[in-house]
Design a protein around this motif. Structure first.
Motif, short mmCIF file in Angstrom:
data_model
loop_
_atom_site.label_atom_id
_atom_site.label_comp_id
_atom_site.label_asym_id
_atom_site.label_seq_id
_atom_site.Cartn_x
_atom_site.Cartn_y
_atom_site.Cartn_z
N GLU A 114 0.85 -1.21 0.00
CA GLU A 114 0.00 0.00 0.00
C GLU A 114 0.88 1.25 0.00
O GLU A 114 0.60 2.22 -0.73
CB GLU A 114 -0.89 -0.03 1.24
N ALA A 115 1.98 1.20 0.74
CA ALA A 115 2.86 2.39 0.86
C ALA A 115 3.49 2.73 -0.48
O ALA A 115 3.51 3.89 -0.88
CB ALA A 115 3.94 2.13 1.91
N ILE A 116 3.96 1.74 -1.22
CA ILE A 116 4.64 2.06 -2.48
C ILE A 116 3.62 2.51 -3.52
O ILE A 116 3.93 3.38 -4.36
CB ILE A 116 5.54 0.91 -2.98
N VAL A 117 2.40 2.00 -3.46
CA VAL A 117 1.36 2.48 -4.38
C VAL A 117 1.12 3.97 -4.11
O VAL A 117 1.09 4.79 -5.04
CB VAL A 117 0.05 1.67 -4.23
N ASP A 118 1.06 4.33 -2.82
CA ASP A 118 0.86 5.75 -2.46
C ASP A 118 2.08 6.59 -2.81
O ASP A 118 1.95 7.71 -3.32
CB ASP A 118 0.55 5.87 -0.96
N LEU A 119 3.27 6.06 -2.58
CA LEU A 119 4.48 6.83 -2.90
C LEU A 119 4.55 7.11 -4.40
O LEU A 119 4.90 8.21 -4.83
CB LEU A 119 5.73 6.04 -2.47
N ALA A 120 4.21 6.10 -5.19
CA ALA A 120 4.25 6.28 -6.66
C ALA A 120 3.20 7.30 -7.08
O ALA A 120 3.47 8.17 -7.93
CB ALA A 120 4.02 4.94 -7.35
N ALA A 121 2.03 7.23 -6.46
CA ALA A 121 0.96 8.18 -6.81
C ALA A 121 1.39 9.59 -6.40
O ALA A 121 1.23 10.55 -7.15
CB ALA A 121 -0.33 7.80 -6.11
N TYR A 122 2.02 9.71 -5.23
CA TYR A 122 2.50 11.02 -4.75
C TYR A 122 3.56 11.55 -5.71
O TYR A 122 3.58 12.72 -6.08
CB TYR A 122 3.08 10.87 -3.35
N ASN A 123 4.44 10.66 -6.16
CA ASN A 123 5.48 11.07 -7.09
C ASN A 123 4.90 11.57 -8.39
O ASN A 123 5.40 12.50 -9.00
CB ASN A 123 6.40 9.88 -7.37
N TYR A 124 3.82 10.92 -8.79
CA TYR A 124 3.13 11.33 -10.02
C TYR A 124 2.67 12.77 -9.87
O TYR A 124 2.90 13.61 -10.73
CB TYR A 124 1.96 10.37 -10.24
N ILE A 125 2.10 13.09 -8.72
CA ILE A 125 1.65 14.47 -8.48
C ILE A 125 2.87 15.38 -8.39
O ILE A 125 2.97 16.41 -9.03
CB ILE A 125 0.86 14.57 -7.15
N GLU A 126 3.86 14.94 -7.60
CA GLU A 126 5.07 15.74 -7.39
C GLU A 126 5.71 16.07 -8.72
O GLU A 126 6.14 17.20 -8.95
CB GLU A 126 6.03 14.93 -6.52
N MET A 127 5.76 15.08 -9.62
CA MET A 127 6.41 15.30 -10.90
C MET A 127 5.72 16.42 -11.63
O MET A 127 6.35 17.16 -12.36
CB MET A 127 6.34 14.03 -11.76
N ARG A 128 4.43 16.58 -11.41
CA ARG A 128 3.70 17.54 -12.25
C ARG A 128 3.42 18.83 -11.52
O ARG A 128 3.39 19.88 -12.11
CB ARG A 128 2.39 16.91 -12.71
#
Ligand SMILES: Cc1cc2nc3c(=O)[nH]c(=O)nc-3n(C[C@H](O)[C@H](O)[C@H](O)COP(=O)(O)OP(=O)(O)OC[C@H]3O[C@@H](n4cnc5c(N)ncnc54)[C@H](O)[C@@H]3O)c2cc1C
Ligand SMILES: COc1ccc2c(c1)CN(c1nc(C(=O)N(C)c3cc(Cl)c(F)cc3C(=O)O)c(Cl)s1)C2
Length: 490
Positions: A357-371
Motif C-alpha cells: 500500500e505504501a509504495i502504491v501511495d508513494l508512486a501516486a505522490y510522485n506522479y503528483i510531485e512530478m507535475r
C-alpha cells in the motif's frame, strides 16, 4: 527419488501468471523442490516471433536485485542490463544536464529488457523436473478453499486442475484477486489516472551508436506531460510519452503531432526521426495506468503477489522491484515457518500488505510531485536541503527516493521517514527563518519599535506569500523550477 536425490513429498504449487513475478516465483519454488504448475494465458513468449523494434525496458534497482540474487540470477541479469548513473534532463531549449542518482558508487539503476528477463527466469525454472508450464491457459474459476481451478484453453474448451497453494501473479487485472474480492472483509480499491502512455523508439544513430548518452535515464519534464527514455542493448532507447488522455485525443492528425513534438520535444524529434515518430505515434493507442490496493493478500490456500496485489503508476520505477521483493519475502517466511502455508500466508499479508500500500501511495505522490509540487519553492528548497543534509548526516538524513530506490528499508518506513523529515524541515525553516529575521532586526532596530514592526511584518508576510502564490502559477515558474530543481535533486 529424482535424479538420485530425495525430494520432500512435494506440495503442488499453482502459479497463475507467467509474467515477471510469476516466473521468478517459479524459480524460488523450483529451487526448494516443490511441484510447480505455472499457468499463463498468453503463448510462450520464448517461441513467439520477436516483435521487431518494440523492446520494452524497465529500471531494476536494489529491491529487485536482492530477489534475483536469492535465486542466483543477479549477476546474469545485471551484466545484460545497462547501468544508469544519472538522470539526463532535456530542457525545452534542447540543453541537457545530468542529475546523479547519488554520491555512492552503488547508487545506480539498471535498464533491463522486459522480455529477456522473463525468458531468463522461465528458462531457469524449466530446468527443474518438477516444474511444468501450461501456456494458453487462462484462469476463469478458482475455489480458494479447495485449490480447484478452471482454465479456458484455445478453442473455448476448459480444463480443471487443483493445487495445495495457488499463487496469483496475474497482474493488475488479476483473476485470482477477482475471486478474493467476493469474500467478506476483503478491501479493494482501484484508480485509473488521467495520464496514458505510448512507447516510441529512439533508434541508433547513422553510425550505429546510441543517439544519446548511453548510461542515463533521459527525461523531458514538461509540467503536465513528460518523455522518458531508457537505453537498450541494441543501442536504441525505448522512449515513453506520458500525457493526459485528453491531450492525446487532440493529436489526431500528422500535422498536429508534428507541431506538438516540434514545440515540446525539439531535440527528441531529431533523434527519433520525424516520419518514424509521426507514424509510430499515429499507429499506437495510448495505454492506461492503474493503481490497485487491496487487503488481505491471502484467502484460503491462495495468495497474490506483484501487480495483482499492488499495481502502481510507474512514476517511481518500483512495480517490478516491489513484486520481486514479494517473492523474496514470501520465501524467507517459508524458511521461517518451515513451509507451513497456514502460518506463512497470514504472515505474508501482515508483513507485506502495508508495504504494498505504501509504495502504491508513494508512486501516486510522485506522479503528483512530478507535475505539480515540483513547481513550488518548497519542493525546490526541499531538494536542496535534502542534499545538503544528506551530505552532512548521510546516515540519518536520507532523501526519500534514495531510501526507496537504493535501500531495502520497508516502503512503509520510507513514508514514515518522509513525514518525520517534513516535520523537522518545517520546524528548522521556522526556527532558522525567525532567528535570522530577529537577529537582523536587533541589529537595525531599537527594541521599542521591534514589537510593532513584527506586528506589521506578519501581516505583510501573509500578503506577500499570497501574491507570490498567485503569480507563480501564471508566470510559468514551473518551467523554471523543473529545469533547475532537477539539478539539486540527487
Ligand atoms: C509504462 C510502464 C513502465 C514501468 N516501468 C517500470 C520500471 O522502470 N521498473 C519497475 O520495477 N517496474 C516498472 N513497471 C511496472 C512493472 O511493469 C510491473 O510491476 C510488473 O510487470 C508486474 O509484474 P507481474 O508479474 O506482477 O504482472 P504482469 O507483468 O502484468 O504479468 C501478469 C501475467 O499474468 C498473465 N495473466 C493475466 N491474467 C491471467 C489469467 N486469468 N490466467 C493466466 N494468466 C494470466 C498475463 O498474461 C501476464 O503474463 C512499469 C509499468 C509500466 C506500465
Ligand atoms: C520504462 O518506463 C519508465 C517510466 C517511468 C519511470 C521509469 C521507467 C523508471 N523510473 C524511475 N523513477 C525513479 C525515481 O525515483 N524518480 C523520483 C523518478 C520519477 C520519474 Cl517519473 C522520473 F522521470 C525520473 C525519476 C528519477 O529519479 O530518475 C527512479 Cl530512481 S527510476 C520512473
Amino acid at each position: 527419488e529424482i535424479n538420485g536425490h530425495s525430494v520432500a513429498p512435494s506440495k503442488r504449487i499453482a502459479i497463475v501468471g507467467g509474467g515477471l513475478v510469476g516466473s521468478l516465483n517459479a524459480c524460488f519454488f523450483a529451487q526448494k523442490g516443490f511441484h510447480v504448475d505455472l499457468y499463463e494465458s498468453r503463448a510462450d513468449i520464448r517461441t513467439a516471433t520477436k516483435v521487431a523494434g518494440r523492446s520494452i525496458n524497465l529500471a531494476l534497482s536494489h529491491r529487485g536485485r536482492a530477489a534475483l540474487r536469492a535465486v542466483g540470477l543477479e549477476g546474469h541479469i545485471t551484466t545484460e542490463g545497462i547501468p544508469m548513473y544519472a538522470r539526463m534532463i532535456h530542457d525545452l531549449d534542447g540543453s541537457t544536464h545530468a542529475v546523479p542518482y547519488g554520491t555512492r558508487p552503488d547508487h545506480f539503476i539498471i535498464s533491463i529488457d522486459r522480455r529477456r528477463l522473463n525468458e531468463v527466469m522461465l528458462n531457469m525454472a524449466e530446468k527443474f523436473p518438477l516444474v511444468k508450464f501450461h501456456f494458453n491457459h487462462r484462469l476463469v474459476k478458482c475455489n480458494l478453499e479447495s485449490g480447484d481451478m478452471t482454465f479456458s484453453i484455445s478453442g473455448g474448451a476448459t480444463v480443471e486442475h487443483t493445487a495445495d497453494l495457488v499463487i496469483g501473479c496475474d497482474g493488475a487485472h488479476s483473476a485470482v484477486r477477482g475471486v478474493m474480492e467476493k469474500k467478506i472483509l476483503f478491501d479493494f480499491k482501484q484508480e485509473y489516472i488521467e495520464h496514458g502512455y505510448v512507447e516510441l523508439e529512439t533508434p541508433a544513430d547513422k553510425s550505429g551508436d546510441y543517439a544519446m548518452a548511453k548510461n542515463y535515464l533521459h527525461i523531458w519534464p514538461r509540467d503536465t506531460f513528460m518523455l522518458i527514455a531508457l537505453p537498450n542493448l541494441d543501442r536504441s532507447f525505448t522512449t515513453t510519452l506520458f500525457m493526459p488522455f485528453k491531450q492525446f485525443d487532440q493529436l489526431t492528425t500528422e500535422t498536429a503531432v508534428t507541431n506538438f513534438f516540434r514545440a515540446t520535444f525539439p531535440d527528441a524529434v531529431k533523434l527519433i526521426g520525424e516520419n518514424h515518430l509521426v507514424k509510430s505515434f499515429m499507429d499506437t493507442k495510448p495505454s492506461s495506468l492503474i493503481s490497485v490496493k487491496c487487503k488481505p493478500y491471502h484467502s484460503g490456500r491462495a495468495v497474490i503477489m506483484g501487480d495483482a496485489a499492488h499495481a502502481m503508476v510507474p512514476f517511481y520505477g518500483q512495480g517490478m522491484n516491489a513484486g520481486f521483493l514479494d517473492c523474496l519475502m514470501f520465501h524467507e517466511l517459508m524458511d521461517q515457518y518451515n513451509d507451513n502455508f497456514d502460518l506463512v500466508l497470514p504472515a505474508f499479508t501482515k508483513m507485506m500488505q502495508p508495504n504494498g500500500e505504501a509504495i502504491v501511495d508513494l508512486a501516486a505522490y510522485n506522479y503528483i510531485e512530478m507535475r505539480h509540487l515540483v513547481n513550488t519553492w518548497s519542493y525546490y528548497f526541499r531538494k536542496k536541503m535534502d542534499n545538503f543534509l544528506y551530505r552532512l548526516m548521510p546516515n540519518s538524513w536520507v532523501p526519500r527516493y534514495t531510501m526507496v530506490t537504493f535501500t531495502l528499508t520497508p516502503y512503509s518506513k520510507c513514508i514514515e521517514h518522509r513525514d518525520w523529515q517534513d516535520k523537522m524541515l518545517t520546524r528548522a525553516a521556522w526556527i532558522g527563518g525567525t532567528t535570522i529575521v530577529a537577529m537582523a532586526l536587533c541589529a537595525v532596530l531599537p527594541l521599542a519599535q521591534m514589537e510593532d514592526y513584527l506586528e506589521h511584518s506578519t501581516r505583510i508576510g501573509r500578503t506577500f506569500s499570497r501574491v507570490v502564490r498567485g503569480t507563480k502559477s501564471h508566470l510559468g515558474y514551473s518551467q523554471f523550477f523543473l529545469r533547475h530543481a532537477w539539478r539539486y535533486s540527487n
